[in-house]
Write an enzyme that holds these catalytic residues in place. Structure first.
Site, mmCIF file in Angstrom:
data_model
loop_
_atom_site.group_PDB
_atom_site.id
_atom_site.type_symbol
_atom_site.label_atom_id
_atom_site.label_comp_id
_atom_site.label_asym_id
_atom_site.label_seq_id
_atom_site.Cartn_x
_atom_site.Cartn_y
_atom_site.Cartn_z
ATOM 1 N N GLY A 12 0.845 -1.202 0.000
ATOM 2 C CA GLY A 12 0.000 0.000 0.000
ATOM 3 C C GLY A 12 0.873 1.242 0.000
ATOM 4 N N ASP A 162 -3.252 2.599 19.512
ATOM 5 C CA ASP A 162 -4.150 2.639 20.671
ATOM 6 C C ASP A 162 -3.356 2.934 21.948
ATOM 7 O OD1 ASP A 162 -6.281 1.697 18.924
ATOM 8 O OD2 ASP A 162 -5.119 -0.146 18.899
ATOM 9 N N HIS A 190 -7.820 -4.359 17.989
ATOM 10 C CA HIS A 190 -7.801 -2.962 17.541
ATOM 11 C C HIS A 190 -9.215 -2.633 17.054
ATOM 12 C CE1 HIS A 190 -6.670 0.793 15.747
ATOM 13 N NE2 HIS A 190 -6.974 0.379 14.539
HETATM 14 P P1 NAD Z 1 -5.287 4.254 1.454
HETATM 15 O O1 NAD Z 1 -6.524 3.860 0.723
HETATM 16 O O2 NAD Z 1 -4.838 5.666 1.432
HETATM 17 O O3 NAD Z 1 -4.059 3.384 0.918
HETATM 18 C C1 NAD Z 1 -4.134 2.008 0.797
HETATM 19 C C2 NAD Z 1 -3.249 1.628 -0.362
HETATM 20 O O4 NAD Z 1 -3.185 0.211 -0.394
HETATM 21 C C3 NAD Z 1 -3.798 2.079 -1.722
HETATM 22 O O5 NAD Z 1 -2.801 2.805 -2.419
HETATM 23 C C4 NAD Z 1 -4.147 0.779 -2.421
HETATM 24 O O6 NAD Z 1 -3.932 0.819 -3.834
HETATM 25 C C5 NAD Z 1 -3.187 -0.198 -1.739
HETATM 26 N N1 NAD Z 1 -3.596 -1.601 -1.792
HETATM 27 C C6 NAD Z 1 -4.850 -2.117 -1.745
HETATM 28 N N2 NAD Z 1 -4.805 -3.440 -1.864
HETATM 29 C C7 NAD Z 1 -3.496 -3.781 -1.947
HETATM 30 C C8 NAD Z 1 -2.826 -5.011 -2.096
HETATM 31 N N3 NAD Z 1 -3.491 -6.166 -2.178
HETATM 32 N N4 NAD Z 1 -1.484 -5.004 -2.171
HETATM 33 C C9 NAD Z 1 -0.803 -3.842 -2.125
HETATM 34 N N5 NAD Z 1 -1.391 -2.635 -1.995
HETATM 35 C C10 NAD Z 1 -2.725 -2.614 -1.903
HETATM 36 O O7 NAD Z 1 -5.453 3.708 2.953
HETATM 37 P P2 NAD Z 1 -4.604 4.108 4.246
HETATM 38 O O8 NAD Z 1 -5.246 5.278 4.880
HETATM 39 O O9 NAD Z 1 -3.164 4.147 3.909
HETATM 40 O O10 NAD Z 1 -4.950 2.863 5.198
HETATM 41 C C11 NAD Z 1 -4.489 1.577 4.903
HETATM 42 C C12 NAD Z 1 -5.053 0.573 5.903
HETATM 43 O O11 NAD Z 1 -4.548 0.827 7.206
HETATM 44 C C13 NAD Z 1 -6.577 0.615 6.032
HETATM 45 O O12 NAD Z 1 -7.057 -0.725 6.121
HETATM 46 C C14 NAD Z 1 -6.792 1.335 7.340
HETATM 47 O O13 NAD Z 1 -8.027 1.023 7.925
HETATM 48 C C15 NAD Z 1 -5.642 0.788 8.138
HETATM 49 N N6 NAD Z 1 -5.266 1.521 9.351
HETATM 50 C C16 NAD Z 1 -4.920 0.791 10.452
HETATM 51 C C17 NAD Z 1 -4.542 1.413 11.625
HETATM 52 C C18 NAD Z 1 -4.167 0.615 12.846
HETATM 53 O O14 NAD Z 1 -3.997 1.215 13.920
HETATM 54 N N7 NAD Z 1 -4.018 -0.700 12.793
HETATM 55 C C19 NAD Z 1 -4.513 2.810 11.678
HETATM 56 C C20 NAD Z 1 -4.876 3.534 10.547
HETATM 57 C C21 NAD Z 1 -5.256 2.876 9.381
HETATM 58 C C1 LMR Z 2 -7.583 4.082 13.442
HETATM 59 O O1 LMR Z 2 -7.694 3.555 14.549
HETATM 60 O O2 LMR Z 2 -7.422 5.306 13.297
HETATM 61 C C2 LMR Z 2 -7.589 3.199 12.212
HETATM 62 O O3 LMR Z 2 -7.756 1.858 12.549
HETATM 63 C C3 LMR Z 2 -8.547 3.644 11.182
HETATM 64 C C4 LMR Z 2 -9.955 3.322 11.572
HETATM 65 O O4 LMR Z 2 -10.702 2.784 10.740
HETATM 66 O O5 LMR Z 2 -10.325 3.618 12.698
#
Ligand code: NAD
Ligand code: LMR
Length: 328
Positions: A12, A162, A190
């Protein structure tokens, strides 16, 4: 520069978190200011995503980072994960307003089967994997179960955001600096069911529980604020958290690679049965890290309220796990 470069895969890579993450990895904030890195960047084959990735790579080049020993662009996990020492699995759909993270399971779950298999086939046998893509715990569980030739302990999920959110709320409530906070824990998933637990925490040696001395605030303000912070950011920004998520990913990987000097941090890791959590459930635990190995802080007293909170978040994870059986 005498250290051999290590390989860091990021999926990503052209997304929002990718943009906040890559420059910090390349500048040495994750693995140390003496550790050269080769970035192995994965995006979907879609032309728009690959073009965006090219732009990010041009910007990385333009920073002339002394520690950046190579950059690769990939559209296939089998090449992106080749010999990788660290893998940050970010790529997946974020949720929008009004969604729960678990609703992403049907959209994102399959990504982690394919990527787990690819890691199993081509990554370093010591690879350290962090799953950020939501729902992070269950996606990490899917990746781990799809990689039977790698040690299960190499797979982790991100609970650090978190943990950092909880620390920041405590610092604001007590008026004390966030840097002084020790022994904080976030148990479980999470998701809003996570249990942020400051019963053991101290600030500069003083008990946080005694300083706050307000159980009502804990239950009706602190826990919901930390648990629903992701949704609050989506409501405010129209997009999910990115810079703070990237920062937490850096913290998680840095501490796993370089150690915590006895300090507790929270990591989502496969349970070995500690605290009654069934084996292999990808659960947030307080850990310390030494020599690249994390160790759960054991022997903590779990009172009745904490037990109920832990059960709630465990039940949710077991339900998510049950819902992805078909992917394994
Ligand atoms: P985003 O949409 O800006 O970017 C995601 C990227 O992943 C895109 O560029 C997309 O093309 C790419 N992608 C999709 N499928 C893919 C694959 N199979 N292989 C490679 N790349 C792929 O999203 P973001 O804001 O960067 O968030 C990414 C993820 O992180 C989301 O699932 C979001 O919910 C998660 N997230 C988790 C936490 C946490 O605390 N665990 C915190 C924030 C966001
Ligand atoms: C967060 O905690 O900010 C991320 O997991 C994004 C979300 O969907 O809450």
């Amino acid at each position: 520069m005498s250290k051999k470069p290590v390989r860091v895969a990021v999926t990503g890579a052209a997304g929002q978190i990718g943009y906040a993450l890559l420059f910090r990895i390349a500048s040495g904030e994750m693995l140390g200011k003496d550790q050269p890195v080769i970035l192995q960047l994965l995006e979907i084959p879609d032309e728009k995503a690959q073009n965006a990735l090219k732009g990010v790579i041009m910007e990385l080049e333009d920073c002339a980072f002394p520690l950046l020993a190579g950059i690769e662009a990939h559209s296939d996990p089998m090449s992106a994960f080749k010999d990788t020492d660290y893998a940050l699995l970010v790529g997946s759909r974020p949720r929008g307003p009004g969604m729960e993270r678990s609703e992403l399971l049907s959209i994102n779950g399959a990504i982690f089967t394919a990527q787990g298999k690819a890691l199993n086939a081509v990554a370093s046998r010591n690879v350290k994997v962090l799953v950020v893509g939501n729902p992070a715990n269950t996606n990490a569980y899917i990746a781990m179960k799809s990689a039977p030739d790698l040690p299960a302990k190499n797979f982790t999920a991100m609970l650090r955001l978190d943990h950092n959110r909880a620390a920041s709320q405590i610092a604001a409530k007590t008026g004390k600096p966030v840097a002084g906070i020790e022994k904080l824990a976030v148990w479980g998933n999470h998701s809003p069911t996570m249990y942020a637990d400051y019963r053991f925490a101290t600030i500069d040696g003083q008990s946080v529980k005694a300083l706050i001395n307000d159980e009502e605030w804990n239950r009706t303000t602190f826990l919901p604020t930390v648990g629903k912070r992701g949704a609050a950011i989506i409501a405010a920004r129209g997009l999910s958290s990115a810079a703070s998520a990237a920062n937490a990913a850096i913290d998680h990987m840095r501490d796993w690679a370089l150690g915590t000097n006895g300090k507790w941090v929270t990591m989502g890791i496969p349970s070995g049965g500690e605290y009654g959590i069934p084996k292999d459930v990808m659960f947030g635990f307080p850990v310390t890290v030494e020599n690249g190995e994390y160790k759960i802080v054991e022997g903590l007293e779990i009172d009745e309220f904490s037990q109920a909170c832990i059960k709630k978040t465990l039940d949710e994870l077991l339900e998510e796990q049950n819902g992805v059986k078909h992917l394994l």
